[in-house]
Structure formats: structure tokens, C-alpha cells
Design an enzyme around this catalytic site. Structure first.
Site, mmCIF file in Angstrom:
data_model
loop_
_atom_site.group_PDB
_atom_site.id
_atom_site.type_symbol
_atom_site.label_atom_id
_atom_site.label_comp_id
_atom_site.label_asym_id
_atom_site.label_seq_id
_atom_site.Cartn_x
_atom_site.Cartn_y
_atom_site.Cartn_z
ATOM 1 N N HIS A 84 -23.701 12.847 -6.279
ATOM 2 C CA HIS A 84 -24.751 11.989 -5.731
ATOM 3 C C HIS A 84 -24.026 10.826 -5.050
ATOM 4 C CE1 HIS A 84 -28.956 10.143 -6.767
ATOM 5 N NE2 HIS A 84 -28.649 10.006 -5.503
ATOM 6 N N HIS A 123 -24.625 14.783 -11.784
ATOM 7 C CA HIS A 123 -25.803 15.120 -12.600
ATOM 8 C C HIS A 123 -25.659 16.524 -13.179
ATOM 9 C CE1 HIS A 123 -27.858 11.610 -10.981
ATOM 10 N NE2 HIS A 123 -27.672 12.040 -9.761
ATOM 11 N N ASP A 147 -32.494 3.694 1.818
ATOM 12 C CA ASP A 147 -31.796 4.539 0.871
ATOM 13 C C ASP A 147 -30.390 4.035 0.553
ATOM 14 O OD1 ASP A 147 -31.252 6.763 -0.686
ATOM 15 O OD2 ASP A 147 -32.595 7.985 0.504
ATOM 16 N N ASN A 148 -29.382 4.510 1.274
ATOM 17 C CA ASN A 148 -28.003 4.163 0.908
ATOM 18 C C ASN A 148 -27.330 3.284 1.962
ATOM 19 O OD1 ASN A 148 -28.132 5.970 -1.376
ATOM 20 N ND2 ASN A 148 -28.076 7.590 0.160
HETATM 21 C C1 LIG Z 1 -25.863 7.082 -3.518
HETATM 22 C C2 LIG Z 1 -27.293 6.860 -3.299
HETATM 23 O O1 LIG Z 1 -27.756 5.786 -3.400
HETATM 24 N N1 LIG Z 1 -28.001 7.904 -2.973
HETATM 25 C C3 LIG Z 1 -29.360 7.827 -2.585
HETATM 26 C C4 LIG Z 1 -29.376 8.203 -1.166
HETATM 27 O O2 LIG Z 1 -30.427 8.976 -0.764
HETATM 28 C C5 LIG Z 1 -31.081 9.866 -1.664
HETATM 29 C C6 LIG Z 1 -32.230 10.530 -1.016
HETATM 30 O O3 LIG Z 1 -33.408 9.784 -1.045
HETATM 31 C C7 LIG Z 1 -31.489 9.133 -2.890
HETATM 32 O O4 LIG Z 1 -32.239 9.929 -3.773
HETATM 33 C C8 LIG Z 1 -30.215 8.693 -3.483
HETATM 34 O O5 LIG Z 1 -30.489 8.084 -4.647
#
Ligand SMILES: CC(=O)N[C@H]1CO[C@H](CO)[C@@H](O)[C@@H]1O
Ligand SMILES: *[C@@H]1O[C@H](CO)[C@@H](O)[C@H](O)[C@H]1NC(C)=O
Length: 364
Positions: free
Chosen positions: A117, A137, A272-273
């Protein structure tokens, strides 16, 4: 009589909350298309490029094969159907014509249950050593994995698995040193219904934790679904994205690594990120501008959802001063962008479950 008043008040509160939740789903939003320059899909990446980070030399690590405990069963089936494996890809901004390489992982590490992730890299300026932290995960619980990058062999040498009660439902990790990092707990409940309750009632059970090499400590709490993390160049500021409140929070790092809140930047999009651009220190964020479409995509990954990249200009004290929309796609080509990274006016845009896009940026 009193009972009637109390009940009416509760009903009105409920309606207000319901209206808020529905508004949050963005049924009213329209997305148009614009590109920052020529863009193309990167061959060979079909099933996810969820998080990424670019080193000072332009090498970019990308996590692929994302699976999150909160995603519905249909996404597990999508993984099975396409035989999707968790992996880390390497892209070189100095040779963008070359397709990303899949990094080998040292023997002994269980790649079958590897569902990467968030990722984060610590670059030792003296020794040049590159340490990679990856949120994983495996079934039943979350871990943070530590790897050392061996460039001569395109290999990730697995060093350590972090498991702890403090690691609950982790989204992103932020490397601070070879043995220290921040990470976000997205919420408290790992089950679908528990999480739905957190989402609908807006329960701020998320937090940011810090690991100093020995102990885990709370760096900031009371957060609503904290998602991606990034660090400013001078190391003094941590940026955290909260999906539910649709904002970026700017924190100053105290000497004990507790995070002191400095600024909230509302972004009005399903952000998101975040990543920080190597040269300028400005911030890129991948976002889902229309939440109900993103939700459908995260149930049925073949259904399209719009993409958006925001570029947040920062000043010398790491405050955000203004925001530019760099990229917008109504869902024609790139489905549900989650992250973007830029190096010398070239940009990669990643998605959780789908393709990867490369763009030249001529509009900044
Ligand atoms: C690393 C991180 O924050 N990942 C996020 C980026 O995008 C996905 C898709 O929505 C999220 O679920 C992640 O948590
Ligand atoms: C950066 O921006 C913030 C917020 O607008 C402001 O308070 C701060 O003084 C600015 N810093 C500099 C060095 O201009």
C-alpha cells in the site's frame, strides 16, 4: 410535548447529517478534461500503481497490487481473475521511454501475501543507501515491511517486519531515518460495517503514530481517515491528507517528534496521496473529484472514475500558498488517480487498481 420537540430535533439533526453525507458523494459535480502537456499510458502497468516516491536522482519506486481490508469482496475477485501479485516497480525519470522494471524481492519473504500500500524511502545522503518502508496487508493484520534497495541487482533485500498493536489499519508510512517512521492509522475498525459506521457518523478514530526505533508513540490523533503522508525537504514539516474532510493538514515536527498543527488547506476533492517534488518542495496530490464514482470503481475496478492531480505551491516556511489543478480526466483514459510524482517537469500519475500515466508538464 417535550418528547415531540426532542424527537423533532433529533430528526432534523439526522436529516442534516444525511444531507451532508449525500453532498459529500459529489452527485452534483462535473469534471472536464485537461492535460499539462503530452501524456501517454505506461505499458506493462495494468493493475495498480497506488503509491510512489521519487528519489533525488529521478528513480521512482511504485507500489502495485493494492488490496485493502476495507475493500469489498468483488475486488478480491478482480485480483484472482487477473492473477494480480503485489510488487514494487522502479521507473527512471531520466529514461522515461523505458518501461518500469519489477524489482526482485529477496528469498524468504512471503510474496503470496504481499499486498503493498503506502511506501516511503529514506535516502542516506552520506552512504547513498536507500531504505524502503512498505505498508503491507497480509490476511488478518497489517504490517510495515523494511527493505534495502540493492541497485546493482534491482533487488529489494527484506530486512524486517514491524508488527505491533499500534499498527491497526495502516494506510501510509513516512520514513524519517533508517529505523524511524511515521504512519497513519486510517481508522479503528478493520471490518466493513465498523468502518462504514466510522465513515457515516464521522468518528475521528484515525491517528498518526511515530516509531523511533524502539517505541511507538502517538504523534497526532482525532483525525478523520488520515491517508497519505509526505515530508518537506528540510524535514521540519509533515503533510497529511485526510480523505473524509477533503483537506491537507500541515504539521510542524516538534523535537520529540509530536506533530503540532499549523495549517489546514481545504481542497474540496477526494484527495488521496501526497508527494513532494524533489527540486521545488511543492506538493502533488492525486485525487478523486467525484466520490460516488470512485466508490463504484473501488467496488468494480473495471468501472471508470475521474482523475485529478492538484499542485500545491509552498513557501519557504512550508505553508501552502495556492493550488493549481495540473491534470483532469473525466474517466476516459485514467481511472481514479491516487498519486502523482514530478521530476524536472515530467510527471507520473498512479492509480490504485489500474494503469499508470506519464506526462510532460508544460503548463507550470
Ligand atoms: C499510501 C496511501 O496513502 N495510499 C492511499 C492512496 O490511494 C488509495 C486509493 O484511494 C487509498 O486507499 C490509499 O489509502
Ligand atoms: C508562508 O505563508 C504563510 C501562510 O500564508 C505565512 O503565514 C508565512 O509568513 C509565509 N512565509 C513566508 C516566509 O513568506
Amino acid at each position: 410535548m417535550y418528547l415531540k420537540i426532542v424527537l423533532s430535533c433529533l430528526f432534523i439533526l439526522f436529516l442534516q447529517h444525511l444531507a451532508q453525507v449525500i453532498y459529500h458523494m459529489d452527485y452534483h459535480r462535473v469534471v472536464y478534461n485537461h492535460l499539462p502537456g503530452p501524456c501517454r499510458l505506461v505499458p506493462g502497468v495494468e493493475y495498480g500503481s497506488e503509491d510512489m516516491q521519487t528519489l533525488s536522482n529521478g528513480l521512482t519506486f511504485i507500489s502495485s497490487g493494492f488490496l485493502f481490508p476495507l475493500l469489498p469482496k468483488s475486488v478480491d475477485m478482480y485480483h484472482e481473475e487477473h492473477n494480480i501479485r503485489g510488487k514494487i516497480l522502479l521507473f527512471d525519470f531520466n529514461h522515461p521511454e523505458n518501461d518500469p522494471v519489477v524489482l526482485k524481492i529477496s528469498e524468504g519473504f512471503d510474496q503470496d501475501t504481499f499486498h503493498p500500500h503506502g511506501i516511503s524511502i529514506f535516502e542516506d545522503k552520506q552512504s547513498g543507501r536507500v531504505t524502503l518502508f512498505v505498508v503491507n496487508h497480509p490476511p488478518g493484520f497489517d504490517t510495515i515491511e523494511k527493505f534495502e534497495f540493492i541497485p546493482e541487482e534491482n533487488l529489494l533485500q527484506h530486512v524486517k517486519t514491524y508488527i505491533d498493536p499500534a499498527i491497526i489499519l495502516v494506510n501510509d508510512v513516512l520514513a524519517i531515518g533508517e529505523n524511524s517512521f511515521y504512519f497513519t492509522n486510517y481508522g479503528y475498525f478493520r471490518g466493513y460495517w465498523g468502518h462504514l459506521m466510522e465513515f457515516i457518523l464521522g468518528l475521528p478514530f484515525g491517528n498518526i503514530m511515530y516509531f523511533d526505533g524502539n517505541d511507538y508513540k502517538l504523534a497526532s490523533d482525532g483525525l478523520l481517515m488520515p491517508n497519505g503522508l509526505a515530508l518537506s525537504h528540510d524535514g521540519k514539516t509533515v503533510y497529511a491528507v485526510c480523505s473524509k474532510t477533503e483537506d491537507l493538514k500541515v504539521y510542524r515536527r516538534e523535537s520529540n517528534n509530536i506533530l503540532e498543527f499549523v495549517q489546514q488547506v481545504p481542497l474540496y476533492s477526494g484527495v488521496d496521496n501526497p508527494t513532494v517534488e524533489p527540486k521545488t518542495g511543492n506538493i502533488l496530490i492525486g485525487a478523486h473529484p467525484v466520490l460516488y464514482q470512485a466508490a463504484e470503481h473501488f467496488t468494480y475496478p473495471e468501472v471508470s472514475a475521474p482523475s485529478q492531480v492538484l499542485y500545491l505551491h509552498t513557501n519557504s516556511t512550508n505553508h501552502v500558498t495556492f493550488v493549481t489543478e495540473l491534470f483532469s480526466d473525466a474517466g476516459h483514459t485514467l481511472y481514479a488517480s491516487t498519486v502523482a510524482s514530478m521530476y524536472q517537469k515530467k510527471m507520473l500519475i498512479g492509480t490504485a487498481l489500474q494503469k499508470l500515466m506519464y506526462c510532460e508538464v508544460r503548463t507550470l
